[in-house]
Design a protein around this motif. Structure first.
Motif, short mmCIF file in Angstrom:
data_model
loop_
_atom_site.label_atom_id
_atom_site.label_comp_id
_atom_site.label_asym_id
_atom_site.label_seq_id
_atom_site.Cartn_x
_atom_site.Cartn_y
_atom_site.Cartn_z
N GLN A 170 -42.41 -12.35 -13.67
CA GLN A 170 -43.34 -11.58 -14.50
C GLN A 170 -42.67 -10.36 -15.13
O GLN A 170 -43.09 -9.90 -16.18
N HIS A 171 -41.64 -9.84 -14.49
CA HIS A 171 -40.97 -8.64 -14.98
C HIS A 171 -39.67 -8.95 -15.74
O HIS A 171 -38.85 -8.06 -15.95
N GLY A 172 -39.49 -10.20 -16.13
CA GLY A 172 -38.38 -10.55 -17.02
C GLY A 172 -37.00 -10.54 -16.39
O GLY A 172 -36.01 -10.27 -17.07
N PHE A 173 -36.91 -10.87 -15.11
CA PHE A 173 -35.60 -10.88 -14.44
C PHE A 173 -34.79 -12.14 -14.75
O PHE A 173 -33.57 -12.12 -14.62
N GLU A 174 -35.45 -13.24 -15.10
CA GLU A 174 -34.71 -14.49 -15.36
C GLU A 174 -33.82 -14.29 -16.58
O GLU A 174 -34.29 -14.00 -17.66
N GLY A 175 -32.52 -14.40 -16.38
CA GLY A 175 -31.55 -14.24 -17.46
C GLY A 175 -31.18 -12.80 -17.77
O GLY A 175 -30.26 -12.54 -18.55
N PHE A 176 -31.87 -11.84 -17.15
CA PHE A 176 -31.54 -10.43 -17.37
C PHE A 176 -30.12 -10.17 -16.87
O PHE A 176 -29.77 -10.57 -15.76
N VAL A 177 -29.30 -9.55 -17.67
CA VAL A 177 -27.87 -9.29 -17.43
C VAL A 177 -27.13 -10.57 -16.99
O VAL A 177 -26.17 -10.50 -16.23
N GLY A 178 -27.62 -11.72 -17.49
CA GLY A 178 -26.94 -12.98 -17.20
C GLY A 178 -27.15 -13.50 -15.79
O GLY A 178 -26.42 -14.40 -15.35
N LYS A 179 -28.14 -12.99 -15.08
CA LYS A 179 -28.38 -13.43 -13.70
C LYS A 179 -29.71 -14.16 -13.58
O LYS A 179 -30.61 -13.98 -14.39
N THR A 180 -29.81 -14.96 -12.55
CA THR A 180 -31.01 -15.75 -12.32
C THR A 180 -31.93 -15.02 -11.34
O THR A 180 -31.52 -14.09 -10.65
N ILE A 181 -33.16 -15.51 -11.28
CA ILE A 181 -34.10 -15.01 -10.27
C ILE A 181 -33.49 -15.22 -8.87
O ILE A 181 -33.61 -14.36 -8.00
N ALA A 182 -32.83 -16.34 -8.68
CA ALA A 182 -32.21 -16.63 -7.38
C ALA A 182 -31.19 -15.56 -6.99
O ALA A 182 -31.09 -15.18 -5.82
N LEU A 219 -39.48 4.86 -3.71
CA LEU A 219 -38.90 3.52 -3.64
C LEU A 219 -39.21 2.83 -2.32
O LEU A 219 -38.80 1.71 -2.09
N GLN A 220 -39.97 3.52 -1.45
CA GLN A 220 -40.28 2.95 -0.15
C GLN A 220 -41.78 2.67 0.04
O GLN A 220 -42.20 2.35 1.14
N ASP A 221 -42.54 2.75 -1.04
CA ASP A 221 -43.96 2.40 -0.91
C ASP A 221 -44.15 0.93 -1.28
O ASP A 221 -43.20 0.23 -1.63
N ASP A 222 -45.38 0.46 -1.16
CA ASP A 222 -45.65 -0.96 -1.41
C ASP A 222 -45.72 -1.32 -2.89
O ASP A 222 -45.71 -2.49 -3.25
N ASN A 223 -45.78 -0.32 -3.76
CA ASN A 223 -45.78 -0.57 -5.20
C ASN A 223 -44.32 -0.61 -5.66
O ASN A 223 -43.66 0.42 -5.71
N ILE A 224 -43.83 -1.80 -6.00
CA ILE A 224 -42.42 -1.92 -6.35
C ILE A 224 -42.16 -1.85 -7.86
O ILE A 224 -41.05 -2.11 -8.29
N ALA A 225 -43.16 -1.46 -8.64
CA ALA A 225 -42.96 -1.37 -10.10
C ALA A 225 -41.85 -0.38 -10.44
O ALA A 225 -41.00 -0.68 -11.30
N ASP A 226 -41.82 0.77 -9.77
CA ASP A 226 -40.77 1.75 -10.06
C ASP A 226 -39.42 1.28 -9.51
O ASP A 226 -38.38 1.55 -10.10
N ASP A 227 -39.42 0.54 -8.41
CA ASP A 227 -38.19 -0.03 -7.87
C ASP A 227 -37.59 -1.01 -8.89
O ASP A 227 -36.38 -1.02 -9.12
N ILE A 228 -38.47 -1.83 -9.47
CA ILE A 228 -38.05 -2.81 -10.47
C ILE A 228 -37.44 -2.12 -11.68
O ILE A 228 -36.38 -2.52 -12.17
N GLN A 229 -38.10 -1.09 -12.16
CA GLN A 229 -37.61 -0.35 -13.32
C GLN A 229 -36.22 0.23 -13.04
O GLN A 229 -35.32 0.14 -13.87
N CYS A 230 -36.04 0.81 -11.87
CA CYS A 230 -34.75 1.40 -11.52
C CYS A 230 -33.69 0.31 -11.31
O CYS A 230 -32.55 0.46 -11.78
N ALA A 231 -34.03 -0.78 -10.63
CA ALA A 231 -33.07 -1.86 -10.41
C ALA A 231 -32.59 -2.44 -11.74
O ALA A 231 -31.40 -2.75 -11.90
N LYS A 232 -33.50 -2.56 -12.70
CA LYS A 232 -33.10 -3.07 -14.02
C LYS A 232 -32.19 -2.07 -14.74
O LYS A 232 -31.26 -2.47 -15.43
N LYS A 233 -32.44 -0.79 -14.54
CA LYS A 233 -31.58 0.23 -15.14
C LYS A 233 -30.16 0.14 -14.55
O LYS A 233 -29.17 0.18 -15.26
N ILE A 234 -30.10 -0.01 -13.23
CA ILE A 234 -28.80 -0.13 -12.54
C ILE A 234 -28.05 -1.35 -13.06
O ILE A 234 -26.88 -1.27 -13.45
N ALA A 235 -28.72 -2.50 -13.05
CA ALA A 235 -28.08 -3.74 -13.49
C ALA A 235 -27.70 -3.68 -14.96
O ALA A 235 -26.65 -4.19 -15.35
#
Length: 150
Positions: free
Chosen positions: A38-50, A106-122
């Motif tokens: 749902q957050h567009g990780f498939e193919g992001f920076v050439g990597k798979t969901i796996a 980054l340690q709460d149950d809402n991972i939306a901000d974790d996702i945003q930061c992980a995508k920035k890192i990648a």
């Protein structure tokens, strides 16, 4: 003596029930696959969901409250985001805080901000090489089992 032990036991049970936030939420593998899709990780920076699911399994075991103290810096949350570069924990000298976030968020149950930061890192790294566990356990391996059945 026995009464005081029973009282202590009762208090521990009560606190465990009254403080559900103290327990780590573990996101089931297929639920994580769905969230990442749902957050567009498939193919992001050439990597798979796996690749991402493998990273999360080996970094945090799918736990949203995961924490690792590495000495001068610490890793937080489901993606184990480091306080030296990406978030501010108020304890790491010279933190860049590139994601502009308090590490505790980054340690709460809402991972939306974790996702945003992980995508920035990648995105900045053009891949997943900033994550040691991905390089050690996932890079160049058949990861199809991480998304199988999802």
């Amino acid at each position: 003596m026995r009464t005081s032990m029973l009282l202590v036991g009762f208090l521990l049970v009560f606190l465990g029930l009254a403080l559900p936030g103290a327990q780590a939420k573990v996101i089931p593998r297929c639920e994580l696959v769905k969230i990442l899709r749902q957050h567009g990780f498939e193919g992001f920076v050439g990597k798979t969901i796996a690749d991402w699911v493998c990273l999360v399994e080996h970094e945090s075991r799918y736990r949203t409250t995961a924490f690792n103290d590495n000495g001068p810096s610490r890793d937080y949350g489901i993606f184990q985001i480091n306080s030296k570069y990406w978030c501010n924990d108020g304890r790491t000298p010279g933190s860049s805080n590139t994601c502009r976030i308090n590490c505790s968020k980054l340690q709460d149950d809402n991972i939306a901000d974790d996702i945003q930061c992980a995508k920035k890192i990648a995105g900045q790294a053009r891949g997943l090489t900033p994550w040691v566990a991905w390089k050690k356990y996932c890079q160049g391996k058949n990861l199809s089992s991480y998304v199988k059945g999802c």
